[in-house]
Design an enzyme around this catalytic site. Sequence first.
Site, short mmCIF file in Angstrom:
data_model
loop_
_atom_site.label_atom_id
_atom_site.label_comp_id
_atom_site.label_asym_id
_atom_site.label_seq_id
_atom_site.Cartn_x
_atom_site.Cartn_y
_atom_site.Cartn_z
N GLN A 43 0.80 -1.22 0.00
CA GLN A 43 0.00 0.00 0.00
C GLN A 43 0.83 1.28 0.00
OE1 GLN A 43 -2.50 -1.78 3.32
NE2 GLN A 43 -4.06 -0.59 2.27
N ARG A 98 3.73 0.61 12.71
CA ARG A 98 3.38 -0.75 12.29
C ARG A 98 3.44 -0.82 10.77
NH1 ARG A 98 -1.95 -3.22 11.07
NH2 ARG A 98 -1.63 -5.49 11.08
N HIS A 142 0.64 -9.34 5.04
CA HIS A 142 -0.48 -8.41 4.96
C HIS A 142 -1.16 -8.60 3.61
CE1 HIS A 142 -2.17 -4.55 6.78
NE2 HIS A 142 -2.84 -4.68 5.64
N ASN A 329 -8.29 -5.27 14.56
CA ASN A 329 -8.66 -4.17 13.68
C ASN A 329 -10.14 -3.90 13.85
OD1 ASN A 329 -6.05 -4.41 12.81
ND2 ASN A 329 -6.53 -5.04 10.72
N TYR A 331 -13.30 -0.93 13.06
CA TYR A 331 -13.70 0.30 12.40
C TYR A 331 -15.13 0.73 12.72
CZ TYR A 331 -9.47 0.09 9.55
OH TYR A 331 -8.17 0.06 9.12
N TRP A 440 -5.04 3.99 11.77
CA TRP A 440 -4.93 3.66 10.34
C TRP A 440 -5.48 4.85 9.55
CZ3 TRP A 440 -2.52 -0.15 7.75
CH2 TRP A 440 -2.76 -0.23 6.38
N PHE A 456 -7.59 7.46 4.46
CA PHE A 456 -7.55 7.24 5.91
C PHE A 456 -6.38 7.96 6.57
CE2 PHE A 456 -10.16 3.73 4.52
CZ PHE A 456 -10.98 3.41 5.59
#
Length: 506
Positions: A43, A98, A142, A329, A331, A440, A456
């Site tokens: 990413q 991270r 990931h 994680n 959200y 994030w 984000f």
Amino acid sequence: MSSLSFCLVLLLNLVALALGADKYSRDDFPPEFVFGSGTSAYQVEGAASQDGRTPSIWDTFAHAGKMAGANGDIACDQYHRYKEDVQLMVDIGLEAYRFSISWSRLIPNGRGPVNPKGLQYYNNLINELISNGIQPHITLHHSDFPQALEDEYGGWVSRKIVKDFTAYADLCFRKFGDRVSHWTTLNEANVFVLGGYDGGYLPPQHCSSPFGFNCTKGNSTTEPYLATHHILLAHASAARLYKEKYQYKQKGFIGINLYTIGAIPLTNTTKDAIATQRANDFLIGWYMDPLVYGEYPHVMKKNVGSRLPSFTDFESNLVKGSFDFLGVNYYATVQVKDNSEKLEMEVRNFDADMAIEFAATQDDPSEFEFSITPWNLQGLLEYFKQVYGNPPIYIHENGQRTPRNSSLEDWHRVKYMKGYIGGLLDALRNGSNVRGYFEWSFLDLLELLDGYQSSFGLYYIDLDDPDIRRQPKLSAHWYSHFLKRKGFNSYGFIELEKNLSALSYT
């Protein structure tokens, strides 16, 4: 002070007053509690075909046009700009970063010879972080599995992956473990399996009709369970290796990361309450029950039947207790409605077995941003405490989604962070064993589901800018103010105003 900087200060003042910014501070958290931010290799790194890196399943997926036409060939170019990015982390005051390692950058064929330039890059990044007082928290996988191994034996649906993943982990522990004390084997293992092997909307895009569409291979009724089984065995194998060979000397910790939702019943009916528990068992218990108790949840055994692999006694003991911490994680909140008639289907996949409908959420589908429900994150942490013995937990991802190229004055993200960090403090005071919070994401980056359409980041990146310049958003300033323990008062952000006087947003 420029007029835009003055407006930013004024907005910060208003946000502070509106959010009650003086209700808690960094010093209300234990000194060992860590605050950071995160990204992942594909990413942000870019340099996708440079210096010996070979494609991952993300490259293949993106270049097939599956990520809203976007790809990570350049991304944020952190591969070339890591020193600049680390300095931005220092500017904010991050205590940890991270990030993930690109397996195919480090070992181009997935196994065998190591790429010296890939090894040098990660050594350089780790050293840069350490020299600036920032803890590196590394994720080994990931979602960017080497395409070479996917082509050779189908990746995670093959038991061969256990040996190859363990060898990859061994290399990372050996080369970086003298400076890295926090290792996560896989990110969002549950979503990786559901998206990649059930619905087929994520790489490696395995699925079968009618549960997934536009896949050229896969079986949605069996492969999700098979892939999860191998993930748990590979994680446990790597964890055992670390504990037996490296942990005593390196003094580090190893865990695994799961995606979670704040599942609550849509109504107060018994059926919806049972469906909510079933949802938790299939999304969270699918991994946590083996990790804590050594076997899959009873409801999964009952509903999945022979399609659910079994652990041998040796495997059960290997998986059970194979983590020092859990990465979570989180959200948004999801309301659950019972749909148990799906259990009557002759052929069932994960969604049917779960027998729920995410019929309504706290997030209006017409809205772009997530709602803010810190109380539900507290409830989730309480669930881990009551059901799984209160394991050490790091919130690895928590962030607000906004449209790409939206304003630098992202007060919705500030409000989101403020709410959830405050919720974590309440959870800590209620006995939760939460150890850290990672926002994030650090930069605006390539998002797996919608490419570059959403944002984000704490730092804005204009993709049309050939220099890929990083610009701090309001959220970066708020987070910095919080982390650097600068006091708030009724007149606003005095220290921040002084600092902003030298900034330019042209």
